[in-house]
Design a protein around this motif. Structure first.
Motif, PDB file in Angstrom:
ATOM      1  N   ASP A   1     -22.470  -3.645  18.635  1.00 55.54           N
ATOM      2  CA  ASP A   1     -23.386  -4.165  19.058  1.00 55.54           C
ATOM      3  C   ASP A   1     -24.813  -3.423  19.363  1.00 55.54           C
ATOM      4  O   ASP A   1     -25.923  -3.273  18.967  1.00 55.54           O
ATOM      5  N   TYR A   2     -24.289  -2.050  19.805  1.00 51.48           N
ATOM      6  CA  TYR A   2     -25.134  -1.203  20.343  1.00 51.48           C
ATOM      7  C   TYR A   2     -25.595  -0.320  19.129  1.00 51.48           C
ATOM      8  O   TYR A   2     -27.083  -0.271  18.905  1.00 51.48           O
ATOM      9  N   LEU A   3     -24.952  -0.284  17.958  1.00 48.85           N
ATOM     10  CA  LEU A   3     -25.501   0.222  16.757  1.00 48.85           C
ATOM     11  C   LEU A   3     -26.605  -0.615  16.119  1.00 48.85           C
ATOM     12  O   LEU A   3     -27.666  -0.245  15.368  1.00 48.85           O
ATOM     13  N   LYS A   4     -26.309  -2.055  16.221  1.00 49.00           N
ATOM     14  CA  LYS A   4     -27.149  -2.783  15.663  1.00 49.00           C
ATOM     15  C   LYS A   4     -28.517  -2.694  16.230  1.00 49.00           C
ATOM     16  O   LYS A   4     -29.633  -3.000  15.445  1.00 49.00           O
TER      17      LYS A   4
ATOM     18  N   PHE B   1     -14.520  -1.618  24.077  1.00 46.09           N
ATOM     19  CA  PHE B   1     -15.746  -1.060  23.495  1.00 46.09           C
ATOM     20  C   PHE B   1     -16.267  -1.293  22.131  1.00 46.09           C
ATOM     21  O   PHE B   1     -17.248  -0.985  21.763  1.00 46.09           O
ATOM     22  N   GLU B   2     -15.061  -1.439  21.158  1.00 45.16           N
ATOM     23  CA  GLU B   2     -15.150  -1.792  19.752  1.00 45.16           C
ATOM     24  C   GLU B   2     -16.560  -2.533  19.584  1.00 45.16           C
ATOM     25  O   GLU B   2     -17.533  -2.369  18.820  1.00 45.16           O
ATOM     26  N   ASP B   3     -16.561  -3.829  20.182  1.00 44.42           N
ATOM     27  CA  ASP B   3     -17.494  -4.938  20.148  1.00 44.42           C
ATOM     28  C   ASP B   3     -18.839  -4.272  20.549  1.00 44.42           C
ATOM     29  O   ASP B   3     -19.836  -4.745  20.106  1.00 44.42           O
ATOM     30  N   ALA B   4     -18.778  -3.710  21.670  1.00 44.23           N
ATOM     31  CA  ALA B   4     -19.937  -3.052  22.505  1.00 44.23           C
ATOM     32  C   ALA B   4     -20.441  -2.131  21.569  1.00 44.23           C
ATOM     33  O   ALA B   4     -21.918  -2.246  21.459  1.00 44.23           O
ATOM     34  N   ALA B   5     -19.770  -1.328  21.154  1.00 43.89           N
ATOM     35  CA  ALA B   5     -20.555  -0.144  20.211  1.00 43.89           C
ATOM     36  C   ALA B   5     -21.061  -0.886  19.140  1.00 43.89           C
ATOM     37  O   ALA B   5     -22.097  -0.349  18.553  1.00 43.89           O
TER      38      ALA B   5
ATOM     39  N   GLU C   1     -31.256   4.167  15.060  1.00 45.66           N
ATOM     40  CA  GLU C   1     -31.165   6.006  15.197  1.00 45.66           C
ATOM     41  C   GLU C   1     -29.865   6.510  15.475  1.00 45.66           C
ATOM     42  O   GLU C   1     -29.700   7.505  14.981  1.00 45.66           O
ATOM     43  N   VAL C   2     -29.047   5.795  16.385  1.00 42.53           N
ATOM     44  CA  VAL C   2     -27.794   6.324  16.479  1.00 42.53           C
ATOM     45  C   VAL C   2     -27.025   6.034  15.163  1.00 42.53           C
ATOM     46  O   VAL C   2     -26.109   6.884  15.076  1.00 42.53           O
ATOM     47  N   ARG C   3     -27.073   4.793  14.727  1.00 42.40           N
ATOM     48  CA  ARG C   3     -26.310   4.642  13.373  1.00 42.40           C
ATOM     49  C   ARG C   3     -26.610   5.484  12.334  1.00 42.40           C
ATOM     50  O   ARG C   3     -25.648   6.073  11.614  1.00 42.40           O
ATOM     51  N   ARG C   4     -27.653   6.212  12.286  1.00 41.85           N
ATOM     52  CA  ARG C   4     -28.080   7.189  11.034  1.00 41.85           C
ATOM     53  C   ARG C   4     -27.359   8.293  11.472  1.00 41.85           C
ATOM     54  O   ARG C   4     -26.934   8.946  10.659  1.00 41.85           O
TER      55      ARG C   4
END
Length: 581
Positions: free
Chosen positions: A528-531, A522-526, A535-538
Motif C-alpha cells: 500500500d505504501y508503494l502505491k 508488513f507485506e500488505d502495508a508495504a 518515488e520509493v517504488r522507482r
C-alpha cells in the motif's frame, strides 16, 4: 651529701638529654634511607612500591622544595602520587614557568624510570639544583596495581631481578587508556595533566624487539600531529641538541625501533602515536611528549643511567628554553582555538624518507633447537654501522571542518564526564529548545573480532550527513569549538576519528535497532505504501535492476521499503552528537 647531689644532678641532666634526643633517635630508626634499593644492590634490583612511596615521603619531609601529593585513586585502591619540585616552593602552575611532567611505571616491568627518577630527584634537592623557571612533576608509579604484582614476566629482558607486571589491577594496559580512561588510574592522571598543563612530558619505558648496539631509543610526539609552533622548536632545536648531548654521554640515541616483522637495517618507521598513547594524548594539548625506550637486552644499570641522562639533558634544555616553550604553547593554544580544519586520522607517507645512522648487529639464521625450523638470531661478533631509511612523515587521512559548536544530550554522561575532566568548556542549555543541526548517520564501519583493552574497536567508519530540526532539553550541553581544547573535542567527538569515543564503543547503543516488523503483516502495508509513494517504488526498481542478489531476496526488498517508510525509527544509527553550524 654534696656527692649525692652531684650524682642526682648528673642523672637528671642525662635523663633530660635522653628525652630531648628520643624523638630524633626514634625518627632515625624508622625513617627510610635515601639510598635506593637499586643503589644498595649495585643495580641488580628495583625498588618495591612501598619503598618508592616511603622514599618520596622522606624527600617531602626533608626538603621544602619538594611536595608529595595524592592526586587521585587507582584501580587497586591505593592513591596515585605526584611529587612536585619547585625552587621557589610554589607548587601550582605559574605564568612564565615551564612545566615538565615525568611518568614512571606505566609498565612496571620496565622500571628504569622508577629508579632513575628517585636518584634524580634526590640529587637535585641535595645540591639545591631545582631550576627556578621549571615546575617538575614526577609520577613515582603510575600503574600501582602492576607494581604490586611483582615477578619475572618479561622473559626477554636483562634484569632487574624482579619487577612489576604490565597489566594494572583490572588487567588494562594503561598505555592504551589515555583517551578512553576506563581505569581510575587514567582518570587521576588526566586530572594531573589538566591541572598542571605540562609543556613537556617524558614517559619512561623499556623496548622490545631486535638486538642492536644502541642503549637508548625514543620517539617524540609525531611531528606532523603537533601544531607547527611547537613542532618546529621540537624538531629543529630540542631534539637535535638532546641527541647531541646524549651521544656525548655515551647514549647515542636512535628513533624507537618500531619494526617487528623485519630486521632494523631494512628501515625504521615513525610511531603513529594516536591519542590512546601518552604522547598522542599530549599532542592534543600542544604538549611535547617523549616516550623513552631503553634496550631490553642491555644490563639494567646501563638502562637506568641512560634514562637518568635523558631526563637530565632534557631538563637542561627545558630550563634554558623555558621562555620559548611557554610562548610556543601559548601561541599554539590560541591558534588551535581559531583553527577550522582538523585531521582526525593520519596515514604514513612512504614517499618521504630520511636517513639515520644505525649501529646494529648482523642478522643471521640457523635451525631452531626447539622446532628444527629456521630461526633468526643476531650475531654480536658482527657489529655494523650504516645509514638506514627512516620514514617519519604522516599526512591527513580523514579531515573535518569544525562546526560552530557540538550539542550532546545529557544522557551520554560517560562522554560528558570525560569532556569536563579534560578542560572542555561546555554550556548547559537553560531551557528546552528545538535546534536545526547537522547530524551524522553511521553508514558503515568494521568492528574487531577480538577484544582490545576491554573494547571491540570500530574502524573504517563511514558517515552520511543530514540536516534536521531536533528537540533538546534543559541540561543538554552545547560545546563551542573556539577553545584551546579544540583538538581534543574534535578528535573524540567526530566518529571517524581513529580514537574517537565512537571508535571506543561509547555510543554503541545507537547501532541497535529497537523496533522491526513481522514480514507477513508488513507485506500488505508495504504494498500500500508503494502505491502511494511512486518515488520509493522507482528507487526499489532501480536497486533491483542493479543488484541481482537484492532482486532475488524478498526479505531484502521488504527491508528496503521499511527503511524508506515513516515506520523506520529515525534514531537507528543516528550519531547523538550533533553539529551546529
Amino acid at each position: 651529701m654534696s656527692q649525692l647531689n652531684s650524682s642526682m644532678t648528673a642523672r637528671l641532666i642525662f635523663l633530660l638529654i635522653a628525652l630531648l634526643l628520643f624523638p630524633f633517635l626514634l625518627y632515625s630508626q624508622t625513617a627510610p634511607s635515601l639510598l635506593t634499593r637499586y643503589e644498595r644492590t649495585n643495580g641488580q634490583e628495583t625498588a618495591t612500591y612501598p619503598e618508592i612511596i616511603a622514599f618520596y615521603q622522606q624527600l617531602d619531609r626533608q626538603y621544602d622544595q619538594a611536595k608529595l601529593i595524592e592526586a587521585g585513586t587507582t584501580d587497586i585502591g591505593k592513591p596515585l602520587h605526584l611529587l612536585l619540585l619547585s625552587a621557589d616552593k610554589r607548587f601550582t602552575p605559574t605564568p612564565g614557568k615551564v612545566m615538565l611532567l615525568v611518568n614512571n611505571g606505566i609498565h612496571p616491568g620496565e622500571p628504569e624510570g622508577i629508579d632513575a627518577s628517585m636518584i634524580w630527584a634526590r640529587e637535585m634537592l641535595k645540591a639545591n639544583r631545582v631550576p627556578p623557571n621549571v615546575l617538575i612533576g614526577i609520577v613515582p608509579v603510575y600503574n600501582v596495581g602492576g607494581s604490586l604484582n611483582r615477578g619475572v614476566s618479561r622473559v626477554n629482558q636483562n634484569g632487574p631481578v624482579e619487577y612489576g607486571f604490565r597489566g594494572n589491577a583490572r588487567n588494562y594496559d594503561l598505555n592504551r587508556d589515555f583517551i578512553k580512561a576506563d581505569s581510575k588510574n587514567a582518570v587521576s592522571w588526566q586530572r594531573i595533566f589538566q591541572t598542571y598543563k605540562p609543556h613537556v612530558l617524558i614517559d619512561n619505558h623499556t623496548s622490545n624487539g631486535a638486538d642492536y648496539q644502541h642503549i637508548l631509543t625514543y620517539f617524540a610526539t609525531q611531528k606532523d600531529k603537533l601544531h607547527p609552533m611547537v613542532s618546529g622548536y621540537m624538531t629543529k632545536t630540542l631534539q637535535p641538541e638532546l641527541d647531541k648531548a646524549l651521544t656525548s654521554r655515551g647514549f647515542e640515541p636512535v628513533p624507537y625501533v618500531n619494526n617487528f616483522t623485519d630486521t632494523p637495517e631494512s628501515g625504521i618507521a615513525g610511531f603513529n602515536d594516536a591519542p590512546r598513547y601518552s604522547s598522542g594524548y599530549a599532542a592534543l594539548f600542544n604538549c611535547i611528549g617523549f616516550v623513552v625506550e631503553l634496550h631490553m637486552l642491555k644490563d639494567y644499570p646501563s638502562r637506568v643511567k641512560g634514562t637518568l641522562a635523558f631526563m637530565e639533558e632534557a631538563l637542561r634544555l627545558i630550563q634554558r628554553d623555558a621562555t620559548q616553550l611557554t610562548t610556543n604553547k601559548r601561541e599554539a593554544d590560541a591558534a588551535v582555538s581559531r583553527q577550522t580544519t582538523f585531521t582526525v586520522s593520519y596515514k604514513p607517507d612512504r614517499s618521504k624518507v630520511d636517513s639515520i645512522t644505525f649501529r646494529g648487529y648482523a642478522a643471521r639464521y640457523k635451525p631452531s633447537e626447539v622446532s628444527g625450523l629456521r630461526r633468526l638470531w643476531y650475531d654480536r661478533s658482527a657489529p655494523f654501522s650504516k645509514q638506514i631509511p627512516y620514514w617519519n612523515t604522516f599526512v591527513p587521512d580523514v579531515q573535518v571542518q569544525k562546526p560552530t559548536a557540538y550539542v550532546i544530550p545529557q544522557g551520554w554522561s560517560e562522554v560528558i564526564d570525560r569532556l569536563k575532566r579534560n578542560g572542555v568548556q561546555m554550556q548547559p542549555l537553560a531551557r528546552d529548545i528545538t535546534l536545526e543541526v547537522e547530524v551524522y548517520y553511521i553508514a558503515d564501519y568494521k568492528t574487531g573480532q577480538r577484544p582490545y583493552e576491554g573494547h571491540y574497536l570500530h574502524t573504517g567508519v563511514q558517515v552520511r550527513t543530514e540536516r534536521r530540526q531536533l528537540p533538546y532539553y534543559k541540561g543538554d550541553y552545547l560545546i563551542p569549538v573556539n577553545q584551546p581544547a579544540n583538538r581534543y573535542i574534535v578528535e573524540t567527538l567526530e566518529p571517524q576519528g581513529v580514537d574517537s569515543f565512537f571508535a571506543w564503543n561509547f555510543f554503541d547503543s545507537i547501532l541497535g535497532q529497537k523496533e522491526h516488523f513481522s514480514d507477513y503483516v508488513f507485506e500488505d502495508a508495504a504494498a500500500d505504501y508503494l502505491k502511494h509513494h511512486p518515488e520509493v517504488r522507482r528507487k526499489l526498481d532501480e536497486r533491483k535492476a542493479a543488484d541481482k542478489a537484492f532482486a532475488e531476496s524478498a526479505a531484502a526488498q521488504l527491508e528496503f521499503v521499511y527503511q524508506n517508510s515513516p515506520y523506520y525509527e529515525p534514531t537507528h544509527n543516528r550519531y547523538p552528537v550533533a553539529r551546529v553550524r
